[in-house]
Write a protein that holds these residues in place. Structure first.
Motif, PDB file in Angstrom:
ATOM      1  N   UNK A  30     -40.036 -33.443  61.766  1.00 36.81           N
ATOM      2  CA  UNK A  30     -38.780 -33.925  61.993  1.00 36.81           C
ATOM      3  C   UNK A  30     -38.189 -33.666  63.105  1.00 36.81           C
ATOM      4  N   UNK A  31     -38.346 -32.765  63.657  1.00 35.92           N
ATOM      5  CA  UNK A  31     -37.612 -32.238  65.090  1.00 35.92           C
ATOM      6  C   UNK A  31     -38.316 -33.216  66.025  1.00 35.92           C
ATOM      7  N   UNK A  32     -39.464 -33.445  65.924  1.00 32.64           N
ATOM      8  CA  UNK A  32     -40.116 -34.288  67.139  1.00 32.64           C
ATOM      9  C   UNK A  32     -39.278 -35.804  67.001  1.00 32.64           C
ATOM     10  N   UNK A  33     -39.483 -36.241  65.763  1.00 32.48           N
ATOM     11  CA  UNK A  33     -39.265 -37.667  65.479  1.00 32.48           C
ATOM     12  C   UNK A  33     -37.222 -37.726  65.773  1.00 32.48           C
ATOM     13  N   UNK A  34     -36.699 -36.645  65.387  1.00 32.93           N
ATOM     14  CA  UNK A  34     -35.203 -36.555  65.827  1.00 32.93           C
ATOM     15  C   UNK A  34     -35.036 -36.662  67.233  1.00 32.93           C
ATOM     16  N   UNK A  85     -30.310 -43.732  69.445  1.00 29.51           N
ATOM     17  CA  UNK A  85     -29.611 -44.036  68.110  1.00 29.51           C
ATOM     18  C   UNK A  85     -28.316 -43.398  67.934  1.00 29.51           C
ATOM     19  N   UNK A  86     -27.299 -43.791  67.413  1.00 32.03           N
ATOM     20  CA  UNK A  86     -25.916 -43.677  66.811  1.00 32.03           C
ATOM     21  C   UNK A  86     -25.713 -42.565  66.090  1.00 32.03           C
ATOM     22  N   UNK A  87     -26.809 -42.077  65.223  1.00 31.72           N
ATOM     23  CA  UNK A  87     -26.695 -40.882  64.568  1.00 31.72           C
ATOM     24  C   UNK A  87     -28.150 -40.639  63.828  1.00 31.72           C
ATOM     25  N   UNK A  88     -28.109 -39.271  63.198  1.00 30.95           N
ATOM     26  CA  UNK A  88     -29.406 -39.249  62.342  1.00 30.95           C
ATOM     27  C   UNK A  88     -29.068 -38.642  60.960  1.00 30.95           C
ATOM     28  N   UNK A  89     -29.968 -38.825  60.169  1.00 28.16           N
ATOM     29  CA  UNK A  89     -29.858 -38.603  58.739  1.00 28.16           C
ATOM     30  C   UNK A  89     -31.033 -37.576  58.596  1.00 28.16           C
ATOM     31  N   UNK A  90     -30.556 -36.301  58.401  1.00 29.19           N
ATOM     32  CA  UNK A  90     -31.517 -35.171  58.087  1.00 29.19           C
ATOM     33  C   UNK A  90     -31.451 -34.388  56.942  1.00 29.19           C
ATOM     34  N   UNK A  91     -32.344 -34.236  56.216  1.00 26.75           N
ATOM     35  CA  UNK A  91     -32.266 -33.574  54.786  1.00 26.75           C
ATOM     36  C   UNK A  91     -32.415 -32.058  55.326  1.00 26.75           C
ATOM     37  N   UNK A 131     -40.167 -32.403  52.937  1.00 21.69           N
ATOM     38  CA  UNK A 131     -39.271 -33.012  54.272  1.00 21.69           C
ATOM     39  C   UNK A 131     -38.225 -32.279  54.711  1.00 21.69           C
ATOM     40  N   UNK A 132     -37.626 -31.200  53.827  1.00 17.32           N
ATOM     41  CA  UNK A 132     -36.197 -30.719  54.137  1.00 17.32           C
ATOM     42  C   UNK A 132     -36.469 -29.514  55.048  1.00 17.32           C
ATOM     43  N   UNK A 133     -35.557 -29.359  56.050  1.00 13.82           N
ATOM     44  CA  UNK A 133     -35.235 -28.285  56.700  1.00 13.82           C
ATOM     45  C   UNK A 133     -34.551 -27.308  56.129  1.00 13.82           C
TER      46      UNK A 133
END
Length: 202
Positions: free
Chosen positions: A145-149, A157-163, A177-179
């Motif tokens: 998730x970190x690398x892809x973010x 991108x204008x924003x991120x959706x991170x679980x 997949x959750x942090x």
């Protein structure tokens, strides 16, 4: 699977309303069917998931309902199909639409989906709508998730959706997949530096 966790319905929305009252944070949650729309009057942002992105009757109803919509690209949807799905909402009176790239299905199963970062500059070129990326659903793997973010921010991108979950291993849905909060805080610090390079703020 029909036997996996399917959400909490009305009870889930009530819990979100309590959390909003306590924290002041806005509510974003997924609408699965037109029959449930009456429960969403206190929701700030309605999410349309990948499997519903071409449910045109639902999209038209959301156009009339008027609440802002986060529209996710379908599993095998093209960019043009995503834009036309957004058009169904806007043509029915609601121009408050956010596009979400959450990865598309490819022949290689090493990740849950393949994150299409090239969608960001293209969508910005051909559309006036904001674009959010979802690195959690794209990878399905916590450590990616970190690398892809970071790649998503670099793509503009204008924003991120991170679980995020206090105890990811015990999450009822998408545990892999959750942090945890500490990982999320570390990621936000890192993303702030990436955003600064692009003259953006987090």
């Amino acid at each position: 699977s029909p036997y996996s966790f399917q959400g909490m319905g009305k009870d889930g929305i009530r819990l979100l309303e309590l959390a909003k009252k306590e924290t002041g944070l806005p509510i974003c949650t997924e609408l699965m069917a037109i029959s449930e729309i009456g429960n969403f009057h206190n929701v700030d942002l309605i999410q349309v998931g990948a499997r519903n992105f071409q449910n045109f009757d639902l999209l038209k109803e959301l156009g009339r309902f008027g609440k802002p919509v986060l529209l996710k690209r379908g599993l095998s949807g093209t960019i043009q199909e995503l834009l036309m799905s957004a058009e169904y909402i806007m043509a029915n009176g609601n121009e408050n639409v956010i596009l979400c790239e959450r990865g598309i299905r490819t022949y290689d199963p090493y990740t849950r989906n393949c994150l299409d970062v090239s969608a960001v500059p293209y969508l910005h070129k051909v559309s006036h709508l904001p674009v959010v990326l979802d690195p959690s659903h794209a990878s399905g793997i916590r450590w990616m998730v970190r690398t892809l973010a970071c790649a998503s921010v670099a793509a503009g991108c204008d924003g991120l959706e991170i679980e995020v979950h206090c105890n990811p291993e015990k999450a009822w849905s998408d545990a892999s997949q959750q942090l945890n909060p500490a990982m999320f805080e570390e990621l936000m610090t890192k993303l702030g530096k990436y955003a600064a390079v692009e003259n953006k703020t987090m």
